[in-house]
Design an enzyme around this catalytic site. Structure first.
Site, PDB file in Angstrom:
ATOM      1  N   ARG A 174       0.807  -1.313   0.143  1.00 39.25           N
ATOM      2  CA  ARG A 174      -0.063   0.158   0.028  1.00 39.25           C
ATOM      3  C   ARG A 174       0.750   1.156   0.032  1.00 39.25           C
ATOM      4  O   ARG A 174       1.589   1.458   0.907  1.00 39.25           O
ATOM      5  CB  ARG A 174      -1.015  -0.146   1.395  1.00 39.25           C
ATOM      6  N   HIS A 211      -3.342   3.945   5.008  1.00 39.64           N
ATOM      7  CA  HIS A 211      -4.560   3.225   5.296  1.00 39.64           C
ATOM      8  C   HIS A 211      -5.826   4.075   4.718  1.00 39.64           C
ATOM      9  O   HIS A 211      -6.702   3.417   4.109  1.00 39.64           O
ATOM     10  CB  HIS A 211      -4.708   2.646   6.890  1.00 39.64           C
ATOM     11  N   TYR A 248       4.859   4.696  11.121  1.00 40.68           N
ATOM     12  CA  TYR A 248       5.188   3.457  11.184  1.00 40.68           C
ATOM     13  C   TYR A 248       5.894   2.846  10.304  1.00 40.68           C
ATOM     14  O   TYR A 248       6.102   1.550  10.097  1.00 40.68           O
ATOM     15  CB  TYR A 248       3.646   2.565  11.567  1.00 40.68           C
TER      16      TYR A 248
END
Lengths: 325, 361
Positions: free
Chosen positions: B258, B262, B271
């Site tokens: 990705r 998100h 992260y």
């Protein structure tokens, strides 16, 4: 006209509907070959084939979730949760999907499905075998919640539930599965979902019950029949949608109200019914609308269950208390 | 069979194009007509353009929460392109390319993300379920569709999508188990994009691959390069064909990444390292496939620019229509909870309607 008890009325209704409508499929744990732990589906697999009545892996969410897909793809699944206490793993599906599908898709996909489950206490069983959780389902928009109390009603309501275009939670009071028999017409009939039944008319107090407690209330009324108290007894039959009209009309006539249920007291169905009475018949009331319910405790194991189960004498005493207010 | 050739337990992953779009093994290239190759590419490109635009709209405060798709176009389009119109698509929530290829109008997709349920009321011929937010729960719906297909004796196949995080859910296991027991015509596609919001793939399972999870359920599983549209297509086509012949379900893990957040409400810089993102950008599925098509003389840079521009206009005009759609009527939010509104709902609706008609809200 066959003489049936409640469990055989379920079996009879399923059999008739599977015969009439080939899109009806019946499945769950032990439902197929064995015919259900209570024998609700006995003989159906043999008669209608393993494609239409079958056993599944032991997974409630899989059972209900697959029923969603079945319903989307043209079937009418009637699935069984072995006990209502076992429905918890399937709540993600029931509350998260089953109840919402029609609204989520703006009516493109409705889910004509029935989730049957034996419910309620009084059979001296293990933990998770005695719960009364009708309120959780009744609080969920998109579901209908039906609870029959007699073999005649069981057949008519179950057939109505299967033919309903919306999902129906069908709670079967297992305590009275085999308690008594009744003549049930062989021919096809349905009873309307969302309509209560006035079991007996009366003048002094309205008592609302459903499921196994209908009989207990009838016993209570018998106990006080010589005391000059005239009771109007209503069997709700459907918890959701609620037949407010019948209840309000009755209380406007009697001026007194008692609701009895085994579900927990706080935030339970009784609270909803009393609000209904207050909103619709406040100026007619001669005594505070009252509820007699299960305690707000985890339902006890068999040696303590007698405290939890509501007996006819308790109902009779509560009626006397309200009438003498 | 690819599922035999590429056993996930042996660490084998199906990959056909290298990152420069060169064919690694000609024998593995699936037979796809030129016209269809172009259609696949164009859908991937539209997905990319629409995705970038949607993010812009969101940043401009014109769109609500949105789940971006950048980097996953090969997984999305390669898989659905291996199915037919009569087949079912059961989405998770990040499969824009698959939905577009399936025929969901872009306007409707935007309408959903814009906050309107009508975005899930797809056209009659589009056999697709609505977006499912509770992770992995949709897989059981897919299996149920397949159970009904079997009972009716039809030959439709169901493609069901889930992410890497979804494989940790109980419903993932229930669905694969039911699919195996009832031999349903289901193709499960795990879009392994390496993250469940912020949680990396390694925290989902100790298993080396997600594809190998199929083995415990007695069904075949295969891991493919999810940024290689030909590999995704080949694995899915084989699975779809098997399912259609009554040979049951397959689990496909597409290894992808990705590139974006998100959803628009998280910041991936917290992260993961930029260098990791840069590495995956080099494996961009669009660039790879474009090079392959250019080498085959099916496409060129000029066409690409023109097509992109055309898509940008289409996306803009679709979103404009959505912006003009306004708010949902009071009637609509009440109307679809049951076939007929219950007396209680009618009462609530009428009371509020009378209240707002006085102009107080």
């Amino acid at each position: 006209m066959p003489l049936l008890n409640n469990i055989s009325a379920i079996n009879h209704a399923l059999d008739k509907e599977m015969e009439r409508d080939k899109s009806v499929v019946v499945y769950g744990e032990d439902v197929g070959f064995e015919g259900g732990v209570f024998r609700a589906t006995a003989g159906l697999q043999k008669k209608h084939g393993v494609d239409r009545c079958f056993d599944t892996p032991l997974a409630e969410s899989g059972i209900v979730g697959s029923a969603v897909g079945m319903a989307v793809n043209g079937m009418k699944p009637v699935v069984e949760m072995q006990f209502s206490g076992f429905v918890l793993p399937a709540m993600n599906q029931i509350l998260g999907h089953v109840a919402r599908y029609r609204n989520r898709t703006r009516g493109r996909y409705n889910l004509p499905m029935v989730i049957r489950m034996p419910y309620g206490g009084g059979v001296r069983a293990l933990e998770h075998h005695s719960e009364s959780m009708e309120d959780i389902f009744a609080q969920t928009p998109g579901l209908k919640v039906v609870i029959p109390s007699t073999p005649y009603d069981t057949k008519g309501l179950l057939l109505a539930a299967i033919r309903d275009p919306d999902p129906v939670i069908f709670l079967e009071p297992k305590r009275i599965y085999r308690a008594f028999k009744q003549d049930v017409p062989e021919e096809d009939y349905t009873l309307p979902i969302g309509k209560a039944k006035i079991v007996q008319e009366g003048e002094d107090i309205t008592v609302v019950v459903w499921g196994a407690l209908v009989r207990e209330a009838q016993k209570a009324i018998k106990e006080i029949e010589d005391e000059g108290i005239s009771v109007e007894l209503i069997d709700l039959r459907t918890i959701s949608p609620l037949d407010k009209e019948t209840i309000i009309e009755s209380v406007q006539k009697t001026g007194r109200f008692l609701v009895v249920h085994e579900a927990f007291k706080s935030f339970g169905p009784g609270a909803e019914l009393i609000s209904t009475v207050n909103e619709g018949a406040f100026l007619y009331l001669e005594a505070p609308p009252t509820r007699l319910t299960g305690f707000d405790i985890t339902i006890p194991l068999p040696k303590g269950e007698h405290h939890f189960i509501i007996e006819p004498k308790q109902i009779a005493d509560k009626i006397r208390e309200i009438v003498s207010f | 069979m690819l599922v035999d050739q590429f056993n996930p337990l042996e660490g084998k992953m199906l990959s056909i194009l290298d990152k420069d779009g060169n064919v690694k093994d000609k024998k593995l290239v699936p037979k796809i007509e030129d016209e269809k190759l172009i259609e696949i590419y164009k859908t991937m490109l539209l997905t990319r353009v629409a995705d970038i635009k949607a993010l812009q709209y969101q940043r401009q405060g014109r769109m609500l929460t949105y789940a971006p798709n950048q980097g996953q176009e090969a997984t999305q389009v390669g898989s659905i392109a291996a199915s037919e119109e009569k087949d079912w698509l059961v989405p998770a929530f990040r499969e824009l390319g698959a939905w577009l290829y399936k025929g969901v109008p872009l306007e409707q997709i935007f309408l959903y993300w814009y906050g309107n349920e009508s975005g899930s009321d797809f056209p009659e011929n589009v056999k697709m379920l609505p977006i499912s937010v509770p992770i992995a729960s949709q897989l059981n719906h897919a299996v149920g569709i397949g159970m009904a297909t079997n009972i009716k004796g039809e030959d439709e196949v169901t493609l069901a999508y889930v992410g890497d995080g979804g494989t940790s859910q109980g419903e993932f296991s229930e669905a694969l188990n039911f699919a195996g027991v009832f031999n349903t015509p289901t193709v499960f596609i795990i879009s392994n994009n390496q993250f469940a919001i912020s949680v990396p793939r390694k925290f989902q399972t100790k298993a080396k691959t997600l594809a190998q999870k199929s083995i415990g359920f007695g069904i075949p599983g295969i891991q493919v390069d999810g940024n290689d549209v030909l590999a995704v297509y080949a694995a899915t086509k084989e699975a779809v064909d098997r399912a259609r012949k009554g040979e049951g379900p397959t689990l496909i893990e597409t290894v992808t990444y990705r590139l974006g957040p998100h959803t628009t409400s998280d910041d991936p810089k917290i992260y993961r390292e930029d260098v990791e993102v840069e590495e995956w950008k080099e494996k961009d599925p669009l660039i790879r496939f474009r090079k392959y098509l250019i080498d085959k003389n099916l496409w060129d840079e000029e066409k690409d620019e023109k097509q992109k521009e055309e898509f940008e206009n289409i996306v803009n005009s679709n979103f404009k229509k959505v912006e003009e759609s306004g708010k949902i009527s009071l009637e609509k939010i009440f109307k679809y909870n049951y076939e007929e509104m219950t007396p209680e709902l009618i009462e609530q609706y009428e009371e509020y309607k009378n209240y707002i008609e006085k102009g107080v809200k």
